[in-house]
Design an enzyme around this catalytic site. Sequence first.
Site, PDB file in Angstrom:
ATOM      1  N   ARG A 119       1.985   1.779  10.376  1.00 34.68           N
ATOM      2  CA  ARG A 119       1.493   1.914   9.090  1.00 34.68           C
ATOM      3  C   ARG A 119       2.792   1.925   8.096  1.00 34.68           C
ATOM      4  O   ARG A 119       3.628   2.572   8.134  1.00 34.68           O
ATOM      5  CB  ARG A 119       0.986   3.349   8.970  1.00 34.68           C
ATOM      6  CG  ARG A 119       0.324   3.799   7.799  1.00 34.68           C
ATOM      7  CD  ARG A 119      -0.307   5.066   7.905  1.00 34.68           C
ATOM      8  NE  ARG A 119      -1.037   5.439   9.123  1.00 34.68           N
ATOM      9  CZ  ARG A 119      -2.470   5.499   8.936  1.00 34.68           C
ATOM     10  NH1 ARG A 119      -3.047   4.859   7.939  1.00 34.68           N
ATOM     11  NH2 ARG A 119      -3.086   5.619  10.063  1.00 34.68           N
ATOM     12  N   GLU A 167      -6.756  -0.321  14.597  1.00 34.47           N
ATOM     13  CA  GLU A 167      -7.638  -1.369  13.973  1.00 34.47           C
ATOM     14  C   GLU A 167      -6.439  -2.458  13.644  1.00 34.47           C
ATOM     15  O   GLU A 167      -5.331  -2.327  13.183  1.00 34.47           O
ATOM     16  CB  GLU A 167      -7.949  -0.590  12.370  1.00 34.47           C
ATOM     17  CG  GLU A 167      -8.499  -1.845  11.576  1.00 34.47           C
ATOM     18  CD  GLU A 167      -8.474  -1.278  10.035  1.00 34.47           C
ATOM     19  OE1 GLU A 167      -8.583  -2.438   9.153  1.00 34.47           O
ATOM     20  OE2 GLU A 167      -8.765  -0.151   9.953  1.00 34.47           O
ATOM     21  N   ARG A 186       0.854  -1.133   0.090  1.00 32.56           N
ATOM     22  CA  ARG A 186      -0.187   0.029  -0.049  1.00 32.56           C
ATOM     23  C   ARG A 186       1.000   1.336   0.168  1.00 32.56           C
ATOM     24  O   ARG A 186       1.886   1.389   0.883  1.00 32.56           O
ATOM     25  CB  ARG A 186      -0.806  -0.126   1.001  1.00 32.56           C
ATOM     26  CG  ARG A 186      -1.771  -1.262   1.311  1.00 32.56           C
ATOM     27  CD  ARG A 186      -2.622  -1.586   2.569  1.00 32.56           C
ATOM     28  NE  ARG A 186      -3.529  -2.434   2.517  1.00 32.56           N
ATOM     29  CZ  ARG A 186      -4.451  -2.896   3.482  1.00 32.56           C
ATOM     30  NH1 ARG A 186      -4.684  -1.888   4.440  1.00 32.56           N
ATOM     31  NH2 ARG A 186      -5.349  -3.668   3.337  1.00 32.56           N
ATOM     32  N   SER A 199     -10.646  -6.306   9.935  1.00 29.87           N
ATOM     33  CA  SER A 199     -11.773  -5.733   9.305  1.00 29.87           C
ATOM     34  C   SER A 199     -12.572  -6.856   8.778  1.00 29.87           C
ATOM     35  O   SER A 199     -11.931  -7.850   8.276  1.00 29.87           O
ATOM     36  CB  SER A 199     -11.739  -4.723   8.337  1.00 29.87           C
ATOM     37  OG  SER A 199     -11.181  -3.530   8.870  1.00 29.87           O
TER      38      SER A 199
END
Length: 424
Positions: A276, A348, A261, A351
């Site tokens: 991240r 998080e 990402r 999901s």
Amino acid sequence: MIDPRLLRDDPDRVRAAQAKRGLSDDVVDVALRADASRRSAIAEFEEKRGEQKRLGKLIPRAEGDERAELLARTKVIAGEVKAAESAQAEAERAWQDALMSIPNVAADQAPAGGEDDFVLLETVGTPRDFAAEGFTPLDHIELGRRLGAIDVERGAKVSGSRFYFLTGVGAELELALVNLAMAQARESGFTQVIAPSLVKPRAMEGTGFLGQAADDVYRIEGQDLYLVGTSEVPMAAYHSDEILDGAALPLRYAAFSPCFRKEAGSHGKDTRGIIRVHWFDKVEMFVYTTPEEAAAEHERLLGWEKAFLDKLELAYRVIDVAAGDLGLSAQRKFDCEAWIPTQERYRELTSASNCTEFQTRRLDTRARYDEGIGAVATLNGTLCAMTRTIVAILETHQQADGSVRVPEALRPWLGRDVLEPLRG
């Protein structure tokens, strides 16, 4: 894509869903106009083609001037048919483009609003009180350095910012997590998969990752291939252009893959450590099921995610994600967020999304049921995203001497009860 019948029969519901996401409803009017133009173009083509066929039947029986007139008219109508066919194709493309631009219609239960408008569903476990235990917790960066587990400096040297090396017990910890996740998936009836991380454009577009999320996707220049940000992408395309056996549903897969990402829009956020990052490994659950069973399967996916976090002995909460934060494909999404002690906040970890028939319409996946060919729903759920899970484990289970207690469920896979520091 959304069901065209819903757009035609109940456009106000689609408008309301757009408002719930905080988006303009102009796309609804654009799509309706495109549908009207498409229908008109189809009618025009069929009318011209019908006349062409009628003239074709008259010519063999005609003679003299009548035949000449018919031949002349046939030449004219042939041009008109070609133009009408071209107009129909263009109208069809405009209709498809308009449909593809509309996100999945958010579930009635999904909260309205953006990232901060989630609804808290459940809190599991109690965050550790390190002050009561008499020491200040270290962050995962310092713990990783002392354990010889995480090397962000060399990651940056070799690959740039937001990259890292997992070394020694760090690498062992990831492999243990993969094994624990895959064992749970197998016991729950999932087929284990090692999925490709490079896919064709259709797989990306079919899963909705070339829409709102396009800026976060890596493209391989000159090869028309994309690096996936989740194995949801190859698994959604796995049965593209197929008609499945409805009696065999659900089909449950647990796929391992590296994920990539760009983290576009995250400038200045989580720049330290491995919260991240541009690359991480993940075990993702992916399910094909009937539309009628999708909501219940969504709850099951959440249950499997919670069971995994319970095995890791983490404190976490479950949230119902707001419509504006769902992404293009999801109708509803649950996140499990683990408590990160040094940040004093929940972050998080997993999901679970119900994408209904949105992806299968784009990828032409259907099933044969007793009553005929019908729709298939897809769902996806993170079982273990490695880097964030490692952060939560290290920070949650650290001890005053800098060691880290290994959760009991991981010990058979890791071969030790405690991770001991190599340096102070």
